[in-house]
Design a protein around this motif. Structure first.
Motif, short mmCIF file in Angstrom:
data_model
loop_
_atom_site.label_atom_id
_atom_site.label_comp_id
_atom_site.label_asym_id
_atom_site.label_seq_id
_atom_site.Cartn_x
_atom_site.Cartn_y
_atom_site.Cartn_z
N LEU A 127 75.89 23.18 55.03
CA LEU A 127 76.38 23.89 56.20
C LEU A 127 75.69 23.34 57.44
O LEU A 127 74.47 23.28 57.51
N ILE A 128 76.50 22.94 58.40
CA ILE A 128 76.01 22.48 59.70
C ILE A 128 76.47 23.48 60.75
O ILE A 128 77.66 23.81 60.82
N GLU A 129 75.54 23.97 61.52
CA GLU A 129 75.87 24.94 62.56
C GLU A 129 76.23 24.22 63.85
O GLU A 129 75.58 23.25 64.25
N GLY A 130 77.29 24.69 64.51
CA GLY A 130 77.71 24.14 65.78
C GLY A 130 77.66 25.19 66.88
O GLY A 130 78.05 26.34 66.66
N VAL A 131 77.17 24.80 68.04
CA VAL A 131 77.07 25.71 69.18
C VAL A 131 77.64 25.00 70.39
O VAL A 131 77.12 23.94 70.79
N THR A 132 78.70 25.51 70.97
CA THR A 132 79.26 24.91 72.17
C THR A 132 79.19 25.86 73.35
O THR A 132 79.36 27.08 73.18
N THR A 133 78.93 25.31 74.52
CA THR A 133 78.94 26.10 75.75
C THR A 133 80.11 25.71 76.64
O THR A 133 80.15 26.11 77.80
N SER A 134 81.04 24.92 76.09
CA SER A 134 82.23 24.58 76.87
C SER A 134 83.10 25.83 77.06
O SER A 134 83.11 26.73 76.22
N ALA A 135 83.80 25.86 78.17
CA ALA A 135 84.66 27.01 78.49
C ALA A 135 86.12 26.61 78.25
O ALA A 135 86.62 25.68 78.88
N VAL A 136 86.77 27.32 77.33
CA VAL A 136 88.15 26.99 76.93
C VAL A 136 88.98 28.27 76.99
O VAL A 136 88.56 29.32 76.50
N MET A 137 90.16 28.17 77.59
CA MET A 137 91.02 29.33 77.75
C MET A 137 92.43 28.99 77.30
O MET A 137 92.78 27.82 77.14
N SER A 138 93.25 30.01 77.11
CA SER A 138 94.67 29.80 76.83
C SER A 138 95.43 29.78 78.14
O SER A 138 95.24 30.64 79.00
N ALA A 139 96.27 28.77 78.31
CA ALA A 139 97.08 28.67 79.52
C ALA A 139 98.38 29.45 79.34
O ALA A 139 98.80 29.75 78.23
#
Length: 304
Positions: A127-139
């Motif tokens: 198991l590899i943990e991933g952490v993202t701080t990118s901001a993604v929204m639905s258009a």
């Protein structure tokens, strides 16, 4: 600017499968394809190809990308050796249970919160943990809108040999042998921001604009910092400045939990504030502010 179709084609011979092709999962798929790595979406239903549309808001202007990915039902998938789990945390057990993993499979967990895959992998599987701080929204047109490309951290032990090839197509991707500090930093932000904006049905910026919400946010941060310091004496605490910076940068945005309540969907409260509450219980430590917001969100979700 519009950039179309065929990005990458398994240049390094690897192939990944994805469960959870929502906003973050779609962005991950784009980065893999850009790195020349093949990816297949695993989802119940008939096999088909799914068109992916992303819109990047960048300083030099808007860029649009379109490509398509194969979608395979779990029963038709061969045993999977590399899997990205990006579905919402309440669906983790069901999604993982539909996939046949190889004995030495690698699984990247790219989700909010903590604990959703704990104990779900067999010995020999990683198991590899991933952490993202990118901001993604639905258009509004159904595309995935990338508001900000920020850092993403993968980690947990030594860096695997495939990581550099993936990082070539994934901006801001880094490896950390100890990924827990990055997880905890994001967890505090999510635990302070998500439930309050959902309960009061406000955009993120209201947490800094309204004195009542600011006081509740402060209490949530203080409790989280106190708990995490009990779990790890090296936890620096003082997360107020970091949370305020995220709230300010995303002031006009709708949090994912607020969007879930609007949609009548399940929320990720159990993997965010609920995770903190479970840790507090194990330590005999009360977290009344977190208990209040978790109970409110559970009630709102049940009514929805």
């Amino acid at each position: 600017m519009h950039e179309a179709t065929n990005i990458g084609a398994d240049d390094d011979g690897t192939h990944w499968h994805l469960v959870g092709a929502g906003r973050v999962g779609t962005l991950a798929a784009f980065y893999l394809r850009r790195a020349g790595i093949g990816i297949t979406i695993v989802r119940p239903g008939p096999a088909h190809r799914r068109q992916i549309r992303l819109v990047f808001d960048r300083a030099e202007g808007v860029r649009r990308h379109e490509f398509d990915l194969p979608v395979q039902p779990p029963a038709e998938c061969p045993p999977v050796s590399r899997l990205i789990v990006a579905c919402k945390t309440p669906y983790s057990a069901a999604a993982l249970g539909r996939v046949r993993l190889t004995d030495d499979a690698t699984v990247i967990r790219l989700q909010n919160g903590l604990g959703s895959l704990d104990g779900r992998l067999a010995a020999g599987q990683r198991l590899i943990e991933g952490v993202t701080t990118s901001a993604v929204m639905s258009a509004a047109d159904g595309a995935v809108r990338v508001v900000a490309e920020n850092t993403t951290t993968f980690g947990g032990g030594p860096r695997p040999p495939w990581f550099d090839a993936l990082a070539a197509g994934w901006p801001g991707l880094a490896w950390a042998e100890d990924v827990r500090p990055a997880q905890w930093r994001k967890l505090v932000v999510n635990a302070a921001l998500n439930p309050l904006t959902a309960i009061d049905d406000v955009a993120n910026g209201a947490l800094l604009e309204r004195a009542d919400l600011y006081a509740e946010m402060t209490a949530l941060i203080d409790e989280a910092d106190a708990l995490l310091a009990r779990l790890d004496p090296n936890w620096p605490g003082n997360s107020h400045e970091r949370v305020a910076a995220v709230v300010s940068a995303t002031a006009a945005n709708t949090s994912s939990m607020r969007a879930d309540i609007h949609a009548g969907a399940v929320t990720e409260i159990e993997s965010i504030n609920g995770w903190l509450l479970r840790q507090g219980t194990s330590l005999g430590m009360a977290l009344p502010a977190h208990a209040r917001v978790a109970e409110r969100i559970r009630a709102m979700a049940a009514n929805a």
